[in-house]
Design a protein around this motif. Structure first.
Motif, short mmCIF file in Angstrom:
data_model
loop_
_atom_site.label_atom_id
_atom_site.label_comp_id
_atom_site.label_asym_id
_atom_site.label_seq_id
_atom_site.Cartn_x
_atom_site.Cartn_y
_atom_site.Cartn_z
N GLN A 1 0.64 5.98 -14.89
CA GLN A 1 1.50 5.88 -16.09
C GLN A 1 2.00 7.26 -16.48
OE1 GLN A 1 -0.84 4.12 -19.20
NE2 GLN A 1 -0.85 2.09 -18.26
N VAL A 2 1.27 8.28 -16.02
CA VAL A 2 1.56 9.66 -16.43
C VAL A 2 2.26 10.45 -15.33
CG1 VAL A 2 0.49 11.83 -17.18
CG2 VAL A 2 -0.47 9.63 -17.93
N MET A 3 1.72 10.37 -14.12
CA MET A 3 2.22 11.22 -13.03
C MET A 3 2.34 10.44 -11.73
SD MET A 3 -1.17 13.55 -12.33
CE MET A 3 -1.70 13.60 -14.05
N THR A 4 3.22 10.93 -10.88
CA THR A 4 3.39 10.39 -9.54
C THR A 4 2.23 10.86 -8.66
OG1 THR A 4 5.78 10.46 -9.80
CG2 THR A 4 4.95 10.36 -7.54
N LEU A 5 1.64 9.94 -7.93
CA LEU A 5 0.65 10.32 -6.92
C LEU A 5 1.34 10.33 -5.57
CD1 LEU A 5 -2.49 8.32 -8.13
CD2 LEU A 5 -2.07 10.80 -8.32
N LEU A 6 0.96 11.27 -4.73
CA LEU A 6 1.60 11.46 -3.42
C LEU A 6 0.58 11.24 -2.30
CD1 LEU A 6 3.59 14.71 -4.32
CD2 LEU A 6 4.51 12.39 -4.04
N PRO A 7 1.05 10.91 -1.10
CA PRO A 7 0.13 10.73 0.03
C PRO A 7 -0.77 11.96 0.19
CG PRO A 7 2.33 10.03 0.64
CD PRO A 7 2.45 10.67 -0.72
N GLY A 8 -2.06 11.71 0.30
CA GLY A 8 -3.03 12.80 0.45
C GLY A 8 -3.64 13.24 -0.86
N ASP A 9 -3.04 12.86 -1.99
CA ASP A 9 -3.66 13.18 -3.28
C ASP A 9 -5.01 12.48 -3.39
OD1 ASP A 9 -1.62 14.81 -4.06
OD2 ASP A 9 -0.77 13.45 -5.56
N GLY B 1 -21.78 14.81 -7.30
CA GLY B 1 -21.41 13.93 -6.19
C GLY B 1 -20.51 12.80 -6.68
N GLU B 2 -19.41 12.55 -5.95
CA GLU B 2 -18.46 11.52 -6.39
C GLU B 2 -17.83 10.82 -5.19
OE1 GLU B 2 -15.76 12.86 -9.45
OE2 GLU B 2 -17.31 14.15 -10.35
N LEU B 3 -17.37 9.61 -5.43
CA LEU B 3 -16.51 8.92 -4.47
C LEU B 3 -15.09 9.46 -4.63
CD1 LEU B 3 -15.85 6.50 -2.49
CD2 LEU B 3 -15.40 5.17 -4.56
N GLY B 4 -14.47 9.86 -3.53
CA GLY B 4 -13.08 10.32 -3.57
C GLY B 4 -12.16 9.22 -3.04
N VAL B 5 -11.09 8.95 -3.78
CA VAL B 5 -10.08 7.97 -3.34
C VAL B 5 -8.87 8.75 -2.84
CG1 VAL B 5 -8.60 6.06 -4.02
CG2 VAL B 5 -10.87 6.30 -5.06
N VAL B 6 -8.45 8.48 -1.61
CA VAL B 6 -7.30 9.17 -1.04
C VAL B 6 -6.08 8.24 -1.10
CG1 VAL B 6 -6.37 10.35 0.99
CG2 VAL B 6 -8.83 10.45 0.49
N ILE B 7 -5.02 8.75 -1.70
CA ILE B 7 -3.79 7.97 -1.88
C ILE B 7 -2.96 8.01 -0.59
CG2 ILE B 7 -1.62 7.90 -3.20
CD1 ILE B 7 -4.11 7.02 -4.80
N GLY B 8 -2.34 6.87 -0.27
CA GLY B 8 -1.56 6.80 0.97
C GLY B 8 -0.05 6.67 0.77
N LYS B 9 0.37 6.40 -0.47
CA LYS B 9 1.81 6.18 -0.72
C LYS B 9 2.23 6.87 -1.99
CE LYS B 9 2.67 1.74 1.41
NZ LYS B 9 2.45 0.32 1.25
N LYS B 10 3.47 7.39 -1.99
CA LYS B 10 4.04 7.91 -3.23
C LYS B 10 4.10 6.76 -4.23
CE LYS B 10 8.09 10.23 -5.10
NZ LYS B 10 9.40 10.85 -4.82
N CYS B 11 3.55 6.94 -5.41
CA CYS B 11 3.50 5.81 -6.34
C CYS B 11 3.53 6.27 -7.80
CB CYS B 11 2.27 4.95 -6.08
SG CYS B 11 0.69 5.82 -6.20
N ARG B 12 4.10 5.43 -8.63
CA ARG B 12 4.19 5.66 -10.08
C ARG B 12 4.14 4.29 -10.75
NH1 ARG B 12 6.85 8.80 -14.30
NH2 ARG B 12 5.31 8.32 -15.91
N ASN B 13 3.52 4.21 -11.90
CA ASN B 13 3.41 2.95 -12.65
C ASN B 13 2.85 1.81 -11.79
OD1 ASN B 13 4.34 3.90 -15.18
ND2 ASN B 13 6.43 3.89 -14.39
#
Ligand code: MG
Length: 252
Positions: A208-216, A108-120
């Motif tokens: 720092q490693v990868m771009t996160l996208l909306p919905g990730d 069981g875990e808390l999931g965080v949903v990303i809302g914006k394309k983001c890097r660094n």
């Protein structure tokens, strides 16, 4: 606000859950949330996983008591691994116990949903890139995970990432009760403030490693109390302020 994805009359859509009703929104909910004017009773739809991630970035051994029960040390920096998006299923969906495995575990875990394309992302920007929070089960074929040099097979089977039932967008997730129940019996019970690396640290480190996208989705790690599931079991992950994610274990 509770954001869901649902299937109704053979279409998959996003919507807002309010008082037992769903208010469908135009398009994706990440940039702006705009009701389209319809109103559908919640019981007449099938809830889907509440987002469609391009990837799930998971954090290993992020609660000290869990690292201890695994008889492993705690990583000084967040330990990242990926689950493919083909793992994703929703609330009340089936999790398939693969015949290749002899030990299938819940996490069981808390999931965080990303809302914006983001890097660094910097610590100051973290709240701006988070869309909301959901419940997540990082289902694991423990024997395969332990037998391999890395975790792709053990963590990557289809149906190994239930997410849902919806995304809560207005929540302080820094100290939420998290509980996992198997057939109604509590197996994991902790608080999200017991994470070693908090959500801000995780997002900065990952981007720092990868771009996160909306919905990730970020799977933020599991507390102590992991254990195995059998075919026929019902597993629930509950996060305070979000809700209950329930899934059913079936054979392949
Ligand atoms: Mg995990």
């Amino acid at each position: 606000m509770k954001i869901c994805r649902f299937s109704y009359e053979n279409r998959s859509e996003y919507g807002i859950i309010e008082g037992g009703m769903i208010y469908p929104v135009n398009g994706l909910p990440y940039d702006k949330i705009e009701k389209d004017g319809r109103c559908i009773p919640l019981e007449s739809v099938r809830l889907l996983a509440p987002c469609e991630p391009t990837k799930i970035v998971a954090i290993g051994k992020n609660y000290a008591a869990h690292a201890a029960e695994m008889k492993e040390g705690q990583p000084e920096e967040p330990l990242l691994f990926l689950k493919p998006n083909t793992c994703v299923v929703g609330h009340e969906d089936e999790v398939v116990y693969p015949s290749l495995s002899k030990r299938l575990d819940y996490e069981g875990e808390l999931g965080v949903v990303i809302g914006k394309k983001c890097r660094n992302v910097t610590p100051e920007q973290v709240n701006d890139v988070i869309f909301g929070y959901t419940c997540l089960n990082d289902v694991t074929a423990r024997d395969i995970q332990k037998g391999d040099m890395q975790w792709t097979r053990g963590k990557g089977f289809d149906t190994f990432c239930p997410i849902g039932p919806h995304i809560e967008t207005e929540l302080d997730a820094s100290c939420l009760k998290i509980e996992t129940r198997l057939n109604g019996e509590t197996k994991q019970s902790s608080f999200t403030n017991m994470m070693t690396h908090d959500i801000a640290k995780q997002i900065c480190y990952i981007t720092q490693v990868m771009t996160l996208l909306p919905g990730d989705v970020i799977a933020t790690g599991t507390p102590e109390g992991i254990g195995s599931m059998q075919i026929g079991d019902v597993v629930e992950v509950e996060l305070e302020g979000i809700g209950v994610l329930r899934n059913h274990i079936v054979g392949d």
